[in-house]
Design an enzyme around this catalytic site. Structure first.
Site, PDB file in Angstrom:
ATOM      1  CG  ASP A  30     -13.092 -53.365 -25.764  1.00 26.13           C
ATOM      2  OD1 ASP A  30     -12.336 -52.734 -26.270  1.00 26.13           O
ATOM      3  OD2 ASP A  30     -14.048 -53.074 -25.403  1.00 26.13           O
ATOM      4  CG  ASP A  50      -3.887 -46.918 -21.296  1.00 21.27           C
ATOM      5  OD1 ASP A  50      -4.719 -46.146 -20.648  1.00 21.27           O
ATOM      6  OD2 ASP A  50      -4.032 -48.057 -21.447  1.00 21.27           O
ATOM      7  CG  ASP A  84      -1.343 -53.286 -20.775  1.00 18.98           C
ATOM      8  OD1 ASP A  84      -2.086 -52.669 -20.120  1.00 18.98           O
ATOM      9  OD2 ASP A  84      -1.772 -54.698 -21.509  1.00 18.98           O
TER      10      ASP A  84
END
Length: 380
Positions: A361, A209, A171
């Site tokens: 989220d 990601d 991240d």
């Protein structure tokens, strides 16, 4: 514009899935925005090679990132891949996906027998299989926790979906930061992860990601990360030839297919020795039709064997992505297609629920926690 695939925040469980945790409280992962999920907690399960494992701790995240393709894929300018007919996937005993018996949504369903939302949530969400995330760097227990999930799946003749999520600099230091301390430690963790795969069919969604969100790294750091990802795929497929390993393609609202394919090739996704293809839309909302078109464009640009395919996270994409680009528990979303290994779509191997619907989220509830009001809105 928010373009990242998903968001994860460390909350002691997983984001949108089951979570296989160990003795640490991992950090979440998300590009720019928290993208958390809780599901099954492996740290709560016995460290044993036998059935009864759980879910993950933090899930990939949604993050802002330039998106040259804003929603729809562009045509790939690179050479088309071999058009040879793909080898069919096995369709005998391992045709059903594994549903782990422990997750946040199942905990809620069991604890709220009188809640008027219970039946809808139980039938439309809790009744479906979801991915199991391994988001903590706990080398001492990772093999037994992976083995617990794969053994339980094998005992039922079902296919588990596993998400290793421990790449260093996860991240890019955002809300879901965490992972192994360095790539040497990560490589060793992957070796132990692979040792728990067993010999049965399993789907591995490798590091959400990790490719699409790699622009925060220097060129050298990116090359090192991609080398470790290529190695990870080889190690897993050497350990379990029946394992299917898929690499991070982001989603249709992020990078152009040719750009994403260039990175994926460096990460080993074009080699049958390490890869079965790509995954997209993890913890995001883009419509299945957009993802199918995008993934096919990525695969065309990627090249590699004709057997490479794609898996798509359909958990919350029933109404597509919000027009305003909102990524955090946006209103008006709904459940997408149910998880299945039979899509009827060429080069699309599976629709999966990688993010468990109802795990917030961070706007409708605490990041990564199951939020019944949000789950009900998605499911009704």
């Amino acid at each position: 514009m928010v373009a990242a695939a998903s968001v994860v925040v460390a909350v002691g469980t997983a984001a949108g899935m089951l979570t296989a945790l160990g003795g640490e409280d991992p950090g979440g992962a998300g590009a720019g925005h928290p993208r958390v999920t809780h599901s099954v907690r492996l740290d709560a399960l016995p460290v044993s090679p036998h059935p009864s494992v759980s879910s993950r701790s933090a899930s990939p995240s949604v993050s802002p990132s330039p998106s040259p393709t804003a929603g729809k894929p562009t045509s790939a300018p690179s050479p088309k891949r071999n058009s040879t007919k793909r080898e069919p996937r096995s369709t005998d005993a391992a045709t059903r996906l594994y549903r782990h018996p422990d997750s946040q949504v199942l905990d809620w369903v069991r604890a709220h027998p009188g809640d008027p939302r219970r039946d809808v949530i139980a039938s439309r969400i809790a009744g479906h299989p979801a991915a199991v995330w391994f988001a903590d760097h706990t080398p001492a227990t990772i093999t037994s926790r992976v083995r617990a999930v794969t053994a339980a799946g094998a005992a039922q003749g079902r296919v588990p979906v596993l998400v290793p999520y421990a790449i260093p600099d996860r991240d890019c230091g955002g809300h879901s930061e965490g992972g192994a301390p360095d790539l040497d430690a990560y490589d060793a963790w992957i070796d132990r992860f692979a040792a728990g795969l067993g010999s049965g069919e399993v789907i591995v969604v490798l590091e959400p990601d990790s490719v699409a969100q790699s622009e925060c790294l220097t060129a050298g750091e990116r090359a090192d990360r991609f080398a470790s990802l290529a190695r990870a795929g080889r190690v897993m497929k050497d350990a379990d030839p029946a394992a299917r390993v898929y690499y991070d393609a982001g989603h249709s609202g992020w990078h152009a297919p040719a750009k994403q394919a260039g990175w994926l090739k460096q990460a080993g996704a074009a080699s049958a020795d390490s890869s079965d293809g790509v995954f997209s839309n993890v913890s995001n909302f883009h419509a299945t039709a957009d993802e199918v078109a995008y993934d096919r464009a990525v695969l065309d640009a990627l090249g590699g064997p004709a057997s490479l395919g794609a898996v798509i996270d359909t958990s919350r994409n029933g109404n597509g992505a919000p027009a305003d680009g909102e990524w955090c528990d946006p209103d008006g979303r709904s459940l997408g297609r149910a998880p299945t290994l039979t899509t009827g779509m060429g080069r699309v191997d599976a629709y999966l629920w990688v993010k468990l619907p109802g795990e917030s989220d961070g706007c409708r509830g605490e990041p990564g926690t199951f939020t019944p009001s949000y789950a009900y809105d998605l499911a009704r």
